[in-house]
Write an enzyme that holds these catalytic residues in place. Structure first.
Site, PDB file in Angstrom:
ATOM      1  N   SER A  70      -2.671 -12.403   4.355  1.00 13.03           N
ATOM      2  CA  SER A  70      -2.915 -12.280   2.917  1.00 13.03           C
ATOM      3  C   SER A  70      -1.775 -12.892   2.111  1.00 13.03           C
ATOM      4  O   SER A  70      -2.016 -13.539   1.079  1.00 13.03           O
ATOM      5  CB  SER A  70      -3.120 -10.816   2.523  1.00 13.03           C
ATOM      6  OG  SER A  70      -2.036 -10.020   2.971  1.00 13.03           O
ATOM      7  N   LYS A  85       0.812  -1.221   0.000  1.00 11.89           N
ATOM      8  CA  LYS A  85       0.000   0.000   0.000  1.00 11.89           C
ATOM      9  C   LYS A  85       0.844   1.269   0.000  1.00 11.89           C
ATOM     10  O   LYS A  85       0.319   2.366  -0.245  1.00 11.89           O
ATOM     11  CB  LYS A  85      -0.949   0.003   1.197  1.00 11.89           C
ATOM     12  CG  LYS A  85      -1.957  -1.147   1.199  1.00 11.89           C
ATOM     13  CD  LYS A  85      -2.843  -1.165  -0.022  1.00 11.89           C
ATOM     14  CE  LYS A  85      -3.931  -2.228   0.090  1.00 11.89           C
ATOM     15  NZ  LYS A  85      -4.789  -2.281  -1.092  1.00 11.89           N
TER      16      LYS A  85
END
Length: 401
Positions: free
Chosen positions: A329, A87
């Protein structure tokens, strides 16, 4: 092979020389020179600010403890970004795009709704650029993420669990409307996927220039990595199969039901196929517009459901067998890659994205069975020598004379 010969071969490989025999290529492998002979040489320069460190994350090959024979499985380690997640790319992309468009000026406030990693990344860029930062975040996400954002100077507004992802988005929109603040719109902003098309995808293509990548596996939070990097990979390597993973418990894409949207592309309501899942950062309770806008017919070769418990198990296996500390994840994408590997043709090379570091999950199920105190085996080791013992129920023992 002697050290000097190895270094010479590595230099020739880096130059793409045809003089390197095939046996030497197999022996030396595809490791960059900096990973062997270049240690201690530095980067050859300095950076003007932390945002310049975003991108160019390394790809690491998994060993035979996890990868099946005849197939190579690799991981792209996005936790090498400065704030330890993929991110960081999104935050730099959106804020730099807003600056170029004149939407941000010194002293402005940037707002985003996030499960944590985007908020941390946005807080980093805001701290470096001198913007104020307000983050809205749903209650279930890990508390260490809140603390990291606050450490970076952000204000963190926690929203009720029952409101899910759409609730934290509504709160961010409400705050911007009331105060005239800038909303990053990570789920709708084209700058998100375009940055991945310009950076993440080309990095993968370049790192596999001496190898033949056959499969690329990613999940989705906003869909920016899949959309942008997927476009770049398919353009350069059209034979590569792209596998998109989503939680088995929240099969939004698998349902075939579209997300209802407001005029700005944000979700109107929670998606009917959404159920709570443990893969933080993946699959909010709506299909992001960044993902929906991707050319699925050209990019998506397979949609792969991920059981939550398999994500956790695989993340733990990466730590214990590879020394790779990634989050749930990352465990999810690696699980998908390993399952694909079981039926892939011999010689296949499969790359999984690891979005972040396992350190973001200390208060989550990933660490639920990892104790802080010494277990029985550790206590036995402690008692095996006489000095400096800290045994429960006993007086501490310092150095024995």
């Amino acid at each position: 092979m002697k050290v000097f010969e190895t270094v010479v071969l590595m230099v020739l490989l880096r130059l793409g020389s045809s003089l390197v025999p095939s046996w030497a290529k197999r022996m030396v492998g595809s490791r960059p020179l900096s990973a062997i002979a270049g240690r201690g040489s530095g980067r050859g320069g300095v950076y003007s600010d932390v945002t310049q460190l975003v991108g160019n994350t390394p790809v690491v090959k998994l060993n035979e403890k996890m990868a099946p024979p005849g197939v190579e499985v690799y991981a792209k380690c996005e936790f090498f970004n400065p704030l330890s997640s993929v991110k960081d790319r999104l935050a730099v992309a959106i804020i730099e795009d807003a600056e170029k468009k004149g939407l941000l000026k010194s002293g402005d406030t940037v707002v985003e709704a996030t499960s944590g990693n985007t908020g941390i990344a946005v807080a980093m860029v805001c701290a470096q650029r001198g913007y104020n930062c307000v983050i809205t975040m749903a209650e279930p996400f890990s508390v260490e993420r809140r603390r990291l954002m606050r450490m970076l100077g952000a204000k963190v507004i926690v929203t009720p669990k029952a409101g899910k992802g759409t609730g934290m988005v509504r709160k961010a929109e409400e705050l911007c409307a009331a105060n005239g603040w800038f909303l990053a719109h990570q789920f709708e902003n084209e700058a998100n996927w375009k940055f991945h098309e310009a950076t993440t995808g080309p990095e993968i293509v370049n790192d596999f220039k001496n190898l033949q990548l056959t499969h690329w596996v990613t999940g989705y939070g906003t869909g920016g990595t899949f959309h942008g990097a997927g476009k770049a990979i398919k353009a350069a390597l059209p034979h590569v199969k792209i596998i998109l993973a989503e939680p088995e418990a929240a099969g939004l894409l698998a349902s075939g039901i579209p997300t209802e949207r407001n005029d700005d592309g944000s979700p109107k309501t929670s998606h009917p196929a959404f159920n709570a899942h443990p893969i933080q950062g993946w699959t909010p309770d709506f299909i992001p517009k960044v993902l929906e806008d991707a050319p699925m017919d050209n990019l998506l070769d397979e949609l792969f459901p991920i059981p939550g418990e398999k994500s956790i198990e695989t993340a733990k296996a990466l730590a214990s067998t590879q020394g790779i500390l990634t989050g749930i994840s990352g465990g999810g994408t690696t699980y998908a890659a390993l399952e694909i590997a079981k039926n892939a043709p011999e010689g296949s090379r499969i790359l999984a994205m690891l979005p972040d570091t396992g350190e973001r999950y200390l208060s989550t199920p990933l660490f639920a069975d990892i104790p802080a105190d010494m277990n029985e085996e550790e206590l036995e080791i402690a008692k095996s020598t006489p000095s400096f013992q800290l045994i429960p129920g006993e007086e501490p023992v310092l150095q024995v004379a």
